[in-house]
Design a protein around this motif. Structure first.
Motif, short mmCIF file in Angstrom:
data_model
loop_
_atom_site.label_atom_id
_atom_site.label_comp_id
_atom_site.label_asym_id
_atom_site.label_seq_id
_atom_site.Cartn_x
_atom_site.Cartn_y
_atom_site.Cartn_z
N LYS A 273 0.99 -1.32 -0.02
CA LYS A 273 0.01 -0.02 0.01
C LYS A 273 0.83 1.24 -0.17
O LYS A 273 0.39 2.24 -0.70
N ALA A 274 2.06 1.21 0.80
CA ALA A 274 2.74 2.32 0.93
C ALA A 274 3.60 2.69 -0.46
O ALA A 274 3.79 3.70 -0.82
N LEU A 275 4.14 1.75 -0.88
CA LEU A 275 4.75 1.64 -2.26
C LEU A 275 3.64 2.37 -3.46
O LEU A 275 4.31 3.19 -4.31
N GLY A 276 2.47 1.80 -3.45
CA GLY A 276 1.53 2.33 -4.35
C GLY A 276 2.06 2.18 -5.74
O GLY A 276 2.29 1.14 -6.12
N ASP A 277 1.85 3.47 -6.44
CA ASP A 277 2.16 3.31 -7.98
C ASP A 277 3.66 3.61 -8.23
O ASP A 277 4.03 3.45 -9.47
N ARG A 278 4.29 3.61 -7.30
CA ARG A 278 5.79 3.82 -7.20
C ARG A 278 6.38 2.70 -7.99
O ARG A 278 6.05 1.73 -7.96
N VAL A 279 7.37 2.92 -9.04
CA VAL A 279 8.16 1.85 -9.68
C VAL A 279 9.17 1.41 -8.60
O VAL A 279 10.33 2.06 -8.25
N ALA A 280 9.07 0.19 -8.10
CA ALA A 280 10.08 -0.39 -7.00
C ALA A 280 11.39 -0.62 -7.56
O ALA A 280 11.97 -0.17 -7.22
N ILE A 281 11.49 -1.39 -8.76
CA ILE A 281 12.60 -1.76 -9.57
C ILE A 281 12.46 -1.54 -11.12
O ILE A 281 11.44 -2.35 -11.56
N PRO A 282 13.11 -0.55 -11.56
CA PRO A 282 12.70 -0.39 -13.06
C PRO A 282 12.52 -1.62 -13.85
O PRO A 282 13.69 -2.32 -13.87
N GLY A 283 11.34 -1.53 -14.67
CA GLY A 283 11.63 -2.82 -15.78
C GLY A 283 11.09 -4.02 -15.36
O GLY A 283 11.11 -5.03 -16.02
N VAL A 284 10.92 -4.01 -13.69
CA VAL A 284 10.60 -5.49 -13.28
C VAL A 284 9.27 -5.33 -12.92
O VAL A 284 8.50 -4.62 -12.32
N ASP A 285 8.34 -6.67 -13.27
CA ASP A 285 7.05 -6.89 -13.07
C ASP A 285 6.99 -7.24 -11.69
O ASP A 285 7.79 -8.16 -10.92
N TYR A 286 6.21 -6.33 -10.89
CA TYR A 286 6.01 -6.72 -9.60
C TYR A 286 5.15 -7.65 -9.32
O TYR A 286 3.88 -7.93 -9.67
#
Length: 319
Positions: free
Chosen positions: A22-35
């Motif tokens: 929830k906190a991460l939200g729409d942020r890109v966690a690791i570029p190019g990686v399918d979360y």
């Protein structure tokens, strides 16, 4: 005939707590990686299908570095309490590495005390860098010294390189840059003298040490290349590299394991899956690679798959 592994301990196994997602939200966690999605039940299913008796949960990049100040501290606390609840629900199946709100070292030390002394978590999870500083930076040494004094294992996971102008070729950093980030942080620990001053630090590095097995001998040439490094270079680079633990997540291959076994003693190698950021099919591949590698006998394979981890995480002996 090689025995099929049983009772594996997976030290590189990620979780995604609901509060963290929830906190991460729409942020890109690791570029190019399918979360991916994650649940404890899904992990247990994958573990059961691959003879993995227990897994030590951790948060992958970017940790809580996308948050700041009080928000980062609150999120780290929420994650660690979720870990404690998950471990309490499945005490023989899960351990957990505490996440710390770095780069705030004072807050990280406070959270370390709470996570270990109050929640009973099994170790600490760190990233290779925070801001523009790798773990060998003097700012982090007091925290590493406390972790070493407590006798806690610390798992180091790579993240996206901090250099914003680095060419990525429109490829995910986890495809290849993660291996270099692991190398960079260990080199910083070596040449800043941290590993020498903290010989009892139970450091676990990811993915067979990144490029460290390939570069190990090259790293001894520091003073040969530049005499100014004479006082900075460890007297025994190879010995210090051999004091590190290496997990084999994404690395149980005929390319990586021969180099790793030349550098690391069998009692310093640990099994890892990288689930769920690598799917269950890769866990199958990694277990098969681990099982078939001809460089270990059955006793060494048992150590790497299980007993080495139990020396670090004795609470999981009932798994």
């Amino acid at each position: 005939m090689t025995q099929q592994p049983t009772g594996l301990i997976d030290v590189h196994h990620h979780a995604i707590p609901p509060a963290y997602a929830k906190a991460l939200g729409d942020r890109v966690a690791i570029p190019g990686v399918d979360y991916p999605t994650w649940s404890a039940e899904a992990s247990l299913d994958v573990m059961d299908r691959h003879s993995i008796a227990a897994a030590v949960l951790s948060i992958t990049a970017p940790g809580v570095t996308f948050a700041e100040g009080d928000e980062a501290r609150r999120l780290a606390r929420q994650v660690n309490e979720f870990f404690a609840q998950t471990v309490a629900a499945h005490p023989d199946r899960f351990g957990a590495f505490a996440i710390l709100p770095l780069p705030d070292v004072a807050a990280a030390k406070d959270e370390l005390a709470y996570a270990v002394d109050e929640l009973g978590l099994d170790g600490v999870g760190l990233l290779t860098s925070y801001g523009n500083r790798y773990l060998g930076d003097p700012e982090f040494e007091p925290l590493l010294a406390e972790i070493a004094e407590r006798g806690l294992p610390v798992h180091v996971h790579p993240g996206t390189p901090p250099a914003k102008d680095l060419a990525t070729f429109d490829l995910p950093p986890s495809l290849y840059e993660f291996t270099f980030e692991t190398t960079r942080t260990v080199v910083s620990l070596l040449f800043n003298g941290v590993l020498g001053r903290l010989p009892h630090l139970k450091l676990i590095v990811s993915h067979a040490g990144g490029t460290l097995p390939f570069l190990a001998q090259r790293l001894t040439y520091g003073p040969t290349i530049g005499k100014y490094l004479t006082d900075r270079a460890p007297a025994d680079v190879i010995g210090q590299l051999r004091g590190i633990y290496y997990d084999i997540a994404m690395s149980a291959t005929s390319f990586a394991l021969p180099a790793l076994t030349e550098l690391a003693a069998p009692d310093k190698i640990l099994f890892g899956s990288d689930y769920p950021f690598m799917p269950a099919s890769h866990t199958t591949e990694n277990v098969e690679g681990f099982t078939r590698f001809p460089g270990w006998d059955d006793q060494q394979r048992t150590a790497i798959g299980r007993t080495n981890a139990l020396a670090l995480f004795p609470r999981l002996a009932g798994a």
